[in-house]
Scaffold this motif. Structure first.
Motif, PDB file in Angstrom:
ATOM      1  N   PHE A   1      51.188  41.447  38.678  1.00  0.00           N
ATOM      2  CA  PHE A   1      51.573  41.897  40.010  1.00  0.00           C
ATOM      3  C   PHE A   1      50.296  42.143  40.784  1.00  0.00           C
ATOM      4  CE2 PHE A   1      52.498  45.701  42.771  1.00  0.00           C
ATOM      5  CZ  PHE A   1      53.158  44.986  43.758  1.00  0.00           C
ATOM      6  N   ALA A   2      50.055  41.320  41.810  1.00  0.00           N
ATOM      7  CA  ALA A   2      48.807  41.386  42.581  1.00  0.00           C
ATOM      8  C   ALA A   2      49.080  42.019  43.928  1.00  0.00           C
ATOM      9  CB  ALA A   2      48.217  39.991  42.746  1.00  0.00           C
ATOM     10  N   ASN A   3      48.542  43.213  44.129  1.00  0.00           N
ATOM     11  CA  ASN A   3      48.870  44.029  45.294  1.00  0.00           C
ATOM     12  C   ASN A   3      47.685  44.035  46.263  1.00  0.00           C
ATOM     13  OD1 ASN A   3      50.381  45.700  46.905  1.00  0.00           O
ATOM     14  ND2 ASN A   3      50.166  47.516  45.617  1.00  0.00           N
ATOM     15  N   SER A   4      47.609  43.027  47.122  1.00  0.00           N
ATOM     16  CA  SER A   4      46.560  42.827  48.135  1.00  0.00           C
ATOM     17  C   SER A   4      46.029  41.415  47.994  1.00  0.00           C
ATOM     18  CB  SER A   4      45.404  43.825  48.025  1.00  0.00           C
ATOM     19  OG  SER A   4      44.574  43.531  46.918  1.00  0.00           O
ATOM     20  N   THR A   5      45.417  40.925  49.072  1.00  0.00           N
ATOM     21  CA  THR A   5      44.872  39.564  49.068  1.00  0.00           C
ATOM     22  C   THR A   5      43.757  39.384  48.041  1.00  0.00           C
ATOM     23  OG1 THR A   5      45.471  39.265  51.392  1.00  0.00           O
ATOM     24  CG2 THR A   5      43.829  37.769  50.488  1.00  0.00           C
ATOM     25  N   PRO A   6      42.731  40.266  47.997  1.00  0.00           N
ATOM     26  CA  PRO A   6      41.669  40.067  46.999  1.00  0.00           C
ATOM     27  C   PRO A   6      42.195  40.071  45.565  1.00  0.00           C
ATOM     28  CG  PRO A   6      40.995  41.672  48.655  1.00  0.00           C
ATOM     29  CD  PRO A   6      42.454  41.427  48.862  1.00  0.00           C
ATOM     30  N   SER A   7      43.178  40.916  45.293  1.00  0.00           N
ATOM     31  CA  SER A   7      43.739  40.989  43.945  1.00  0.00           C
ATOM     32  C   SER A   7      44.480  39.703  43.598  1.00  0.00           C
ATOM     33  CB  SER A   7      44.682  42.187  43.837  1.00  0.00           C
ATOM     34  OG  SER A   7      43.997  43.392  44.086  1.00  0.00           O
ATOM     35  N   ALA A   8      45.224  39.167  44.561  1.00  0.00           N
ATOM     36  CA  ALA A   8      45.960  37.919  44.326  1.00  0.00           C
ATOM     37  C   ALA A   8      45.009  36.743  44.145  1.00  0.00           C
ATOM     38  CB  ALA A   8      46.915  37.658  45.483  1.00  0.00           C
ATOM     39  N   GLN A   9      43.946  36.700  44.944  1.00  0.00           N
ATOM     40  CA  GLN A   9      42.966  35.625  44.816  1.00  0.00           C
ATOM     41  C   GLN A   9      42.296  35.664  43.443  1.00  0.00           C
ATOM     42  OE1 GLN A   9      40.637  36.681  48.263  1.00  0.00           O
ATOM     43  NE2 GLN A   9      41.532  35.054  49.531  1.00  0.00           N
ATOM     44  N   SER A  10      41.943  36.844  42.993  1.00  0.00           N
ATOM     45  CA  SER A  10      41.299  36.984  41.685  1.00  0.00           C
ATOM     46  C   SER A  10      42.237  36.574  40.562  1.00  0.00           C
ATOM     47  CB  SER A  10      40.838  38.427  41.478  1.00  0.00           C
ATOM     48  OG  SER A  10      39.830  38.776  42.406  1.00  0.00           O
ATOM     49  N   ALA A  11      43.507  36.959  40.674  1.00  0.00           N
ATOM     50  CA  ALA A  11      44.482  36.597  39.643  1.00  0.00           C
ATOM     51  C   ALA A  11      44.670  35.088  39.574  1.00  0.00           C
ATOM     52  CB  ALA A  11      45.808  37.293  39.918  1.00  0.00           C
ATOM     53  N   LEU A  12      44.751  34.452  40.745  1.00  0.00           N
ATOM     54  CA  LEU A  12      44.961  33.003  40.780  1.00  0.00           C
ATOM     55  C   LEU A  12      43.743  32.267  40.235  1.00  0.00           C
ATOM     56  CD1 LEU A  12      46.951  30.790  41.548  1.00  0.00           C
ATOM     57  CD2 LEU A  12      45.958  30.780  43.846  1.00  0.00           C
ATOM     58  N   ASN A  13      42.564  32.803  40.473  1.00  0.00           N
ATOM     59  CA  ASN A  13      41.349  32.199  39.920  1.00  0.00           C
ATOM     60  C   ASN A  13      41.287  32.338  38.406  1.00  0.00           C
ATOM     61  OD1 ASN A  13      40.310  31.349  42.390  1.00  0.00           O
ATOM     62  ND2 ASN A  13      39.198  33.258  42.737  1.00  0.00           N
ATOM     63  N   ALA A  14      41.944  33.369  37.888  1.00  0.00           N
ATOM     64  CA  ALA A  14      41.869  33.658  36.451  1.00  0.00           C
ATOM     65  C   ALA A  14      42.878  32.880  35.626  1.00  0.00           C
ATOM     66  CB  ALA A  14      42.065  35.161  36.215  1.00  0.00           C
ATOM     67  N   THR A  15      44.012  32.492  36.216  1.00  0.00           N
ATOM     68  CA  THR A  15      45.042  31.829  35.425  1.00  0.00           C
ATOM     69  C   THR A  15      45.883  30.878  36.260  1.00  0.00           C
ATOM     70  OG1 THR A  15      46.978  32.167  33.984  1.00  0.00           O
ATOM     71  CG2 THR A  15      46.669  33.747  35.770  1.00  0.00           C
ATOM     72  N   SER A  16      46.278  29.788  35.643  1.00  0.00           N
ATOM     73  CA  SER A  16      47.227  28.853  36.265  1.00  0.00           C
ATOM     74  C   SER A  16      48.523  28.816  35.474  1.00  0.00           C
ATOM     75  CB  SER A  16      46.619  27.442  36.329  1.00  0.00           C
ATOM     76  OG  SER A  16      46.274  26.987  35.025  1.00  0.00           O
ATOM     77  N   ASP A  17      48.641  29.706  34.493  1.00  0.00           N
ATOM     78  CA  ASP A  17      49.812  29.715  33.611  1.00  0.00           C
ATOM     79  C   ASP A  17      50.665  30.970  33.767  1.00  0.00           C
ATOM     80  OD1 ASP A  17      49.078  27.243  32.382  1.00  0.00           O
ATOM     81  OD2 ASP A  17      47.587  28.335  31.200  1.00  0.00           O
ATOM     82  N   ILE A  18      50.040  32.134  33.777  1.00  0.00           N
ATOM     83  CA  ILE A  18      50.785  33.390  33.854  1.00  0.00           C
ATOM     84  C   ILE A  18      51.363  33.548  35.256  1.00  0.00           C
ATOM     85  CG2 ILE A  18      50.611  35.905  33.726  1.00  0.00           C
ATOM     86  CD1 ILE A  18      48.315  35.518  31.730  1.00  0.00           C
ATOM     87  N   PRO A  19      52.657  33.862  35.390  1.00  0.00           N
ATOM     88  CA  PRO A  19      53.252  34.056  36.726  1.00  0.00           C
ATOM     89  C   PRO A  19      52.588  35.203  37.475  1.00  0.00           C
ATOM     90  CG  PRO A  19      54.955  33.869  35.040  1.00  0.00           C
ATOM     91  CD  PRO A  19      53.653  34.000  34.307  1.00  0.00           C
ATOM     92  N   ILE A  20      52.298  34.966  38.756  1.00  0.00           N
ATOM     93  CA  ILE A  20      51.690  35.978  39.622  1.00  0.00           C
ATOM     94  C   ILE A  20      52.638  36.249  40.782  1.00  0.00           C
ATOM     95  CG2 ILE A  20      49.743  36.558  41.113  1.00  0.00           C
ATOM     96  CD1 ILE A  20      48.131  34.405  39.521  1.00  0.00           C
ATOM     97  N   LEU A  21      53.021  37.489  40.975  1.00  0.00           N
ATOM     98  CA  LEU A  21      53.835  37.910  42.118  1.00  0.00           C
ATOM     99  C   LEU A  21      52.979  38.821  42.984  1.00  0.00           C
ATOM    100  CD1 LEU A  21      56.874  37.122  42.536  1.00  0.00           C
ATOM    101  CD2 LEU A  21      56.031  36.772  40.225  1.00  0.00           C
ATOM    102  N   PHE A  22      52.811  38.446  44.247  1.00  0.00           N
ATOM    103  CA  PHE A  22      51.930  39.227  45.113  1.00  0.00           C
ATOM    104  C   PHE A  22      52.699  39.881  46.252  1.00  0.00           C
ATOM    105  CE2 PHE A  22      51.652  34.910  47.055  1.00  0.00           C
ATOM    106  CZ  PHE A  22      52.093  35.202  48.332  1.00  0.00           C
ATOM    107  N   THR A  23      52.096  40.928  46.802  1.00  0.00           N
ATOM    108  CA  THR A  23      52.521  41.474  48.084  1.00  0.00           C
ATOM    109  C   THR A  23      51.307  42.154  48.714  1.00  0.00           C
ATOM    110  OG1 THR A  23      54.266  42.665  49.257  1.00  0.00           O
ATOM    111  CG2 THR A  23      53.303  43.771  47.358  1.00  0.00           C
ATOM    112  N   SER A  24      51.523  42.750  49.907  1.00  0.00           N
ATOM    113  CA  SER A  24      50.419  43.334  50.689  1.00  0.00           C
ATOM    114  C   SER A  24      49.393  42.264  51.023  1.00  0.00           C
ATOM    115  CB  SER A  24      49.772  44.495  49.923  1.00  0.00           C
ATOM    116  OG  SER A  24      50.749  45.432  49.517  1.00  0.00           O
TER     117      SER A  24
END
Length: 354
Positions: A119-142
């Motif tokens: 769960f990526a809460n903010s743009t920087p957090s979502a960007q970092s998560a997406l850079n780290a994995t292409s397999d684990i599901p990422i749900l973002f907001t904020s």
């Protein structure tokens, strides 16, 4: 002879009785209470094993660029939606304390731990998560602009492992500029933001676009961390007639600093979301962060249960927005009250100090 005959008859009946008893014992062994209890215990053990196999506890890594009320409310909404769906989850919550490098480390650690979802809460957090994995599901907001932030190609084309809910209604900034142009005609709008946040840069660009053709102009001051917020805000005093504090994570985390300057200098301070209104902002056309967090949680449930994948769920915008006004803050910032605000706005009480 009679004794011999009697002995034979008694022996015959004894054999019959023993045979009957043996048959009865065998039947009891098959259908009696002793073996029934064993059967019931086995059934209970089997049911217990089946129940344990279906009651999965999901491991969710929650990454947040920093802690402030809006982001915290989104996280609470996310968890509430998971619980309301009857899913059990354990959360590893990590705050990057405003540091993008920390956000990257957090995301990489989640991947190493093999979490079920991020769960990526903010743009920087979502960007970092997406850079780290292409397999684990990422749900973002904020996140203000998922396309501009490089998270998805288009709103209706989410990534193979990422989707979520934005925190900016498409009309929010335009309505705010219209409001300022109506009630503070000819003003210069003071903007304080972190130029390192893609989320903020997109909003500032939207503000400057919305100002075109109005009586308004803008003046900008940038910061790199929360310790610079006071100086940057002070630098706009004498030039800015109105402050507009967008949903910049760095500035919002130090919002009380801006509020103090706005009240001391009688500068009306508009903000990007209702939590900042409760903390001393004058007004906003905002959304409820708990609501967008909850909706993100509903999406997460669909992914965790296998009903959908992230690629099946388009990125969404907040369902609605509302004019929120803090009447006490308006008075403290020297704002002249307009009667139509009583009908048009939802009046918020200041947040209680802890």
């Amino acid at each position: 002879m009679k004794k011999l005959l009697l002995l034979l008859v008694m022996t015959f009946f004894s054999v019959l009785v023993l045979a009957a008893c043996g048959t009865s014992d065998e039947n009891e062994g098959t259908n009696g209470s002793s073996d029934d209890e064993g059967t019931e215990e086995t059934a209970e053990e089997t049911d217990g094993e089946e129940e344990a196999s279906t009651d999965e506890v999901y491991q969710i890594g929650a990454t947040q660029i920093l802690e402030h009320p809006s982001l915290d409310a989104a996280f609470e909404g996310f968890k509430e939606a998971i619980a309301d769906a009857g899913l059990e989850a354990e959360y590893d919550f990590q705050s990057a304390q405003g540091d993008q490098n920390n956000a990257s480390t957090i995301a990489n650690n989640f991947v190493a731990d093999g979490v079920d979802m991020i769960f990526a809460n903010s743009t920087p957090s979502a960007q970092s998560a997406l850079n780290a994995t292409s397999d684990i599901p990422i749900l973002f907001t904020s996140v203000t602009d998922a396309v501009e932030g490089g998270l998805v190609e288009a709103m209706d084309q989410p990534g193979e492992n990422i989707t979520g809910v934005l925190d900016m209604h498409p009309d929010s900034i335009a309505k705010t500029i219209e409001f300022i142009d109506t009630y503070f005609e000819g003003s210069t709008i003071g903007l304080v933001y972190n130029a390192g946040e893609a989320n903020s840069v997109a909003q500032i660009e939207a503000v400057n676009t919305a100002v075109e053709g109005t009586s308004l102009s803008t003046a900008e001051a940038t910061v790199g961390n929360t310790s610079e917020v006071q100086q940057a805000t002070t630098s706009l005093v004498g030039e800015a007639d109105v402050f507009f504090i967008i949903t910049d994570n760095t500035v919002v985390s130090a919002l009380e600093t801006v509020v103090a300057i706005a009240e001391d200098q009688d500068i009306p301070m508009l903000v990007g979301e209702p939590d900042s209104v409760a903390r001393g902002g004058f007004a906003t056309f905002g959304i409820d962060y708990h609501t967008i967090g909850y909706r993100t949680g509903e999406m997460a449930v669909e992914v965790l249960t296998g009903e959908k994948t992230t690629a099946d769920i388009p990125v969404e915008v907040p369902p609605s927005m509302q004019l929120f006004i803090n009447e006490e803050a308006a008075e403290a910032q020297g704002v002249e009250w307009h009667e139509d605000w009583d009908a048009d706005a939802e009046l918020l009480e200041p947040a209680e100090e802890e």
